[in-house]
Design a protein around this motif. Structure first.
Motif, mmCIF file in Angstrom:
data_model
loop_
_atom_site.group_PDB
_atom_site.id
_atom_site.type_symbol
_atom_site.label_atom_id
_atom_site.label_comp_id
_atom_site.label_asym_id
_atom_site.label_seq_id
_atom_site.Cartn_x
_atom_site.Cartn_y
_atom_site.Cartn_z
ATOM 1 N N HIS A 4 -5.607 -1.222 6.278
ATOM 2 C CA HIS A 4 -5.579 -0.610 7.618
ATOM 3 C C HIS A 4 -6.220 -1.516 8.677
ATOM 4 O O HIS A 4 -5.521 -2.093 9.485
ATOM 5 C CB HIS A 4 -6.202 0.791 7.646
ATOM 6 C CG HIS A 4 -5.429 1.777 6.826
ATOM 7 N ND1 HIS A 4 -4.096 2.014 7.039
ATOM 8 C CD2 HIS A 4 -5.784 2.547 5.771
ATOM 9 C CE1 HIS A 4 -3.668 2.910 6.159
ATOM 10 N NE2 HIS A 4 -4.668 3.243 5.379
ATOM 11 N N HIS A 12 -9.682 1.191 1.504
ATOM 12 C CA HIS A 12 -9.354 1.630 2.865
ATOM 13 C C HIS A 12 -10.546 1.289 3.757
ATOM 14 O O HIS A 12 -11.666 1.708 3.466
ATOM 15 C CB HIS A 12 -9.137 3.138 2.907
ATOM 16 C CG HIS A 12 -8.020 3.631 2.025
ATOM 17 N ND1 HIS A 12 -8.190 3.919 0.700
ATOM 18 C CD2 HIS A 12 -6.718 3.876 2.298
ATOM 19 C CE1 HIS A 12 -7.040 4.331 0.180
ATOM 20 N NE2 HIS A 12 -6.124 4.315 1.133
ATOM 21 N N ASP A 44 1.917 3.102 3.171
ATOM 22 C CA ASP A 44 1.088 4.266 2.886
ATOM 23 C C ASP A 44 1.999 5.331 2.248
ATOM 24 O O ASP A 44 3.060 4.995 1.736
ATOM 25 C CB ASP A 44 0.384 4.765 4.149
ATOM 26 C CG ASP A 44 -1.051 5.230 3.887
ATOM 27 O OD1 ASP A 44 -1.371 5.522 2.728
ATOM 28 O OD2 ASP A 44 -1.831 5.301 4.837
ATOM 29 N N HIS A 56 0.831 -1.224 0.000
ATOM 30 C CA HIS A 56 0.000 0.000 0.000
ATOM 31 C C HIS A 56 0.855 1.259 0.000
ATOM 32 O O HIS A 56 1.521 1.582 0.984
ATOM 33 C CB HIS A 56 -0.953 0.018 1.195
ATOM 34 C CG HIS A 56 -2.014 1.076 1.069
ATOM 35 N ND1 HIS A 56 -3.044 0.994 0.171
ATOM 36 C CD2 HIS A 56 -2.185 2.264 1.711
ATOM 37 C CE1 HIS A 56 -3.815 2.063 0.270
ATOM 38 N NE2 HIS A 56 -3.314 2.858 1.191
ATOM 39 N N HIS A 66 0.965 5.483 -1.860
ATOM 40 C CA HIS A 66 0.381 6.520 -2.724
ATOM 41 C C HIS A 66 1.551 7.361 -3.242
ATOM 42 O O HIS A 66 1.927 8.365 -2.612
ATOM 43 C CB HIS A 66 -0.568 7.451 -1.958
ATOM 44 C CG HIS A 66 -1.779 6.796 -1.368
ATOM 45 N ND1 HIS A 66 -3.037 6.939 -1.904
ATOM 46 C CD2 HIS A 66 -1.943 6.022 -0.271
ATOM 47 C CE1 HIS A 66 -3.924 6.283 -1.157
ATOM 48 N NE2 HIS A 66 -3.277 5.710 -0.148
HETATM 49 ZN ZN ZN Z 1 -4.074 4.715 1.430
#
Ligand code: ZN
Length: 368
Positions: free
Chosen positions: A235, A178, A286, A41, A43
């Motif tokens: 998460h 998410h 993340d 995960h 971004h």
């Molecule tokens: Zn995310």
């Protein structure tokens, strides 16, 4: 990983033999050799916002800071972050992109994996167009970087769009969502009130035609028919034992992002409970809008300190073979005949040393 093992590779990095070493194999490599790492995960698009989004007050205050944050050039920062990701020994990455356009960064860095074109929206008026976009992904593209649609979250994405995203895209490549990250998600799904409802109103969204499902997030996903091996849950901080059991029953995998969770909300998911339920687990960093870097190995010391009963080998599994299984990455995360995982040399005496963090490493065989 044992001493005195020889790994023979084909020209393209595919492992053709794993056998005991022989005297004529040449000198032993000193250190611990692992397959290229899995970061489930990321971004990359937020890479220009490193250290520009303060945390510690929960999800919505963090989101407000994110929306107003300014940084440098997103293109240059994203491409550089992809190179750093590859430099940290990462072979396979799941990148979430609002534009759906980050695949060139992965290619140029020599990374393999999936770009999730993140779709969201609760407005009714343009829902058909967004559903059609989700359905337009047909799985064509190259084998090293697949692009597919994924929904953002249940509080931001209309149920029809969640379903279209998860069912769209190529077979065998899981979507992601998410879930259990925002403190106010459960209340919003229960009765459509709370800070998330206030935010949608403040943004002027036409969302009031939506009916609150009245259940927890995993029950919602299950009722939509999308909870399963084809949906990676990201998460899971705020999911309890009933939700964890449901994920296990349906075979849905989970990705934890502990450093990001601590930055935003100061709380970790109950990782041992997910493990005890038999859920396949992966780790992600993340973005650097909620983390220091994209080095997935640096998630391990945090978890090892918080959950000392979990053996070091299990943490390593999460960033190698178990993580690769969670995201269904073929030939990744295992040193075995037929795999093409890339090989990374960790400068540690024993695998257990990774829990101390700050591990120097070198690519022996690149994956890309
Ligand atoms: Zn995310």
């Amino acid at each position: 990983v044992e001493q005195g093992v020889a790994i023979e590779l084909a020209e393209d990095g595919t492992i053709v033999e794993v056998r005991p070493g022989r005297p004529d194999d040449g000198p032993l490599i000193d250190g611990v050799v692992v397959p290229g790492l899995v970061n489930a995960h990321v971004h990359l698009e937020l890479s220009h916002l490193r250290r520009r989004v303060p945390g510690g007050r929960g999800f919505l205050p963090w989101l407000a800071s994110l929306r107003s944050a300014e940084g440098g050039d997103p293109e240059a920062a994203g491409a550089a972050a992809a190179r750093a990701l590859a430099g940290s020994g990462t072979a396979w990455v799941h990148d979430v992109s609002n534009a759906g356009s980050t695949a060139p960064w992965l290619h140029e860095a020599g990374l393999r994996g999936v770009v999730h074109h993140e779709l969201l929206g609760m407005d009714r008026h343009d829902l058909p167009a967004r559903v059609a976009l989700a359905r337009s992904y047909d799985g064509t593209g190259d084998a090293d970087v697949v692009v597919r649609p994924s929904p953002h979250a249940l509080f931001s994405t209309a149920p029809e769009l969640v379903v279209a995203c998860v069912r769209g895209g190529p077979a065998g490549v899981p979507a992601t969502i998410h879930v259990g990250e925002a403190e106010d998600e459960a209340r919003f799904l229960a009765d459509g009130t709370g800070p998330l409802a206030d935010l949608l109103d403040a943004l002027g969204r036409d969302w009031r035609g939506w009916t609150p499902p009245g259940t927890g997030p995993l029950e919602v996903l299950d009722a939509l028919g999308v909870l399963g091996p084809g949906l990676l849950l990201v998460h899971g901080v705020r999911l309890g034992s009933a939700a964890i059991r449901l994920a296990s029953t349906r075979g849905a995998p989970v990705c934890f992002c502990p450093r990001s969770n601590l930055h935003i909300g100061g709380r970790l998911p109950d990782v041992p409970a997910w493990m005890a339920a038999g859920v396949r687990c992966a780790l992600g960093t993340d973005s650097v809008a909620s983390n220091d870097d994209l080095d997935v190995l640096e998630e391990i010391p945090i978890l090892a300190r918080a959950f000392p009963a979990i053996p070091a080998a299990r943490w390593l599994a999460l960033v190698t073979h178990e993580g690769a299984g969670a995201v269904r990455a073929p030939g990744i995360g295992r040193i075995e005949v037929g795999a093409r995982p890339g090989l990374v040399l960790l400068d540690v005496g024993r695998p257990e040393d990774v829990v101390r963090g700050r591990v120097d490493r070198t690519w022996l065989v690149r994956v890309g």
